[in-house]
Design an enzyme around this catalytic site. Structure first.
Site, short mmCIF file in Angstrom:
data_model
loop_
_atom_site.label_atom_id
_atom_site.label_comp_id
_atom_site.label_asym_id
_atom_site.label_seq_id
_atom_site.Cartn_x
_atom_site.Cartn_y
_atom_site.Cartn_z
N CYS A 66 -8.46 45.82 -45.16
CA CYS A 66 -8.52 47.23 -44.81
C CYS A 66 -8.05 47.46 -43.38
CB CYS A 66 -9.95 47.74 -44.99
SG CYS A 66 -10.13 49.51 -44.64
N CYS A 101 -17.52 48.36 -49.17
CA CYS A 101 -17.89 49.77 -49.25
C CYS A 101 -17.51 50.42 -50.57
CB CYS A 101 -17.23 50.53 -48.10
SG CYS A 101 -15.42 50.49 -48.12
#
Length: 406
Positions: free
Chosen positions: A113, A210
């Site tokens: 990410c 997440c």
């Protein structure tokens, strides 16, 4: 006179884009810079929307967190934009996460990410908005080195240090990134949030994965890749079948519980063989790794990696998991690959994890780079290889690791 962001401009004339996830860290980062007089623009990336994640404690970059980021921006008086990065995030992070697990690896999606979304796509957006720098709420320090370029260092708060997840940041990116919380503790950050009157002052921290709303990552993988959980055998180190499983994606190296087999001694997952769909188990001592080979190595130390290894092996300190302390190691070349030899060995090392290089064992050590683990050899395997005479250097490293085990 340079400003607090180490730029030769007045704060009022310096535009800063702050990546706002909706959490306390990025919110305080934006508030601090606004209070110092910078031209602050907040940007929140909508990365996914999995329904259940919208209101889940510990989620980030979706639903409630976007709302929280907007409220903080309104509170401190800065413009705020939400950018839809869902398709980019799915391709660069979620799909790669699933593919990695199916191939028998243990991926680190936060690194992907940061590397592919925040410090590439978002940094480009910051440039398009005329920003001099992109600031984030990561707990990591950035300082100018002897060569005038910025170097990455561990955070002052050792328990909060996030440098492990940022090893793939390039030198060019570091020149445009700032981490205002790198010299602060988490307690100090929350105190600042209360002083600024931010409602997120006591908000829970986000979780590592997440985009897995239930915490059961196998559900995400099976939804993205139907048929990924193919059954196979559970075997011991000698290849003897001890039982069967319903998919290697349900296992990780170092796992002890939930194996579904009976044995006279505790057994651990030592290796996952995706090609044969075998879960290899063995005693705890078989988990100790002495040597690793890396892929996608990124060097952010002085000069080039080739120059650093010109004299042979380089002594460094490495972390193979975010929660573990650095330990002494050697890095060198093995043909066209970079190989790491651990002086004392490490348990539970798995392909797909990151191996990060530091220049010191403790304190705010400099991050020299790192790579993803492609293969990991146990200390026992290293000693066996050395016995064939194929690698004298590996013999020394393997013997040292075996000696450390007693």
């Amino acid at each position: 006179m340079r400003n607090s962001l180490d730029l030769d401009t007045r704060p009022a004339d310096t535009r800063v884009v702050v990546a706002m996830s909706g959490g306390v860290d990025s919110s305080v980062t934006a508030a601090l810079l606004k209070a110092e007089g910078y031209d602050v623009v907040g940007i929140t990336l909508q990365l996914y929307d999995h329904g259940a994640a919208t209101h889940r404690l510990g989620a980030c970059c979706a639903g409630q967190d976007i709302h929280d980021a907007r409220r903080v921006a309104d509170r401190i008086g800065i413009p705020h934009y939400v950018l839809d990065y869902e398709s980019r995030f799915k391709e660069a992070v979620i799909d790669r996460f699933a593919e990695s697990y199916v191939s028998g690896e243990t991926p680190v999606p936060c690194v992907d990410c940061n590397q592919s979304i925040k410090f590439r796509d978002l940094l480009e957006t910051a440039r398009e908005l005329g920003a001099a720098v992109l600031a984030t709420g990561h707990y990591v320090a950035s300082r100018v080195g002897a060569d005038g370029r910025r170097a990455l260092h561990r955070a002052r708060d050792e328990e909060r240090d996030q440098s492990y997840f940022l090893f793939a940041t390039t030198r060019d990116q570091l020149d445009l990134l700032r981490f205002p919380l790198g010299e602060r503790t988490k307690a100090e950050t929350r105190d600042l949030a209360r002083r600024f009157g931010l409602e997120v002052a006591d908000k829970h921290d986000s979780q590592d994965i997440c985009f897995v709303p239930t915490g059961r990552y196998t559900e995400v993988i099976e939804r993205l890749m139907p048929g990924a959980a193919e059954p196979g055998d559970i075997v011991d180190l000698g290849g003897r079948v001890l039982g069967h499983h319903q998919g290697i994606i349900r296992f990780t190296v170092g796992q002890r519980r939930g194996l579904g087999i009976a044995a006279g001694e505790p057994l651990y997952v030592v290796r996952l063989d995706a090609a044969t769909r075998r879960v290899v188990v063995g005693p705890r001592e078989a988990l100790r790794t002495a040597r690793m080979r890396l892929r996608d190595v990124n060097w952010i130390g002085d000069g080039t990696l080739g120059g650093a290894l010109a004299g042979g092996r380089l002594e460094v300190f490495v972390k193979v998991r975010s929660t573990r302390r650095p330990q002494p190691a050697w890095i060198g070349r093995a043909g066209d690959e970079i190989e790491v030899e651990l002086v004392d060995g490490e348990e539970g090392v798995a392909p797909g994890q990151a191996c990060v290089f530091y220049d010191a064992l403790a304190g705010q050590a400099r991050v020299l780079g790192g790579g993803f683990i492609r293969t990991a050899a146990s200390a026992a395997e290293t000693v066996a290889t050395a016995g064939t005479g194929r690698r004298g250097a590996a013999a020394a490293g393997g013997a040292a690791a075996a000696g450390a085990r007693g």
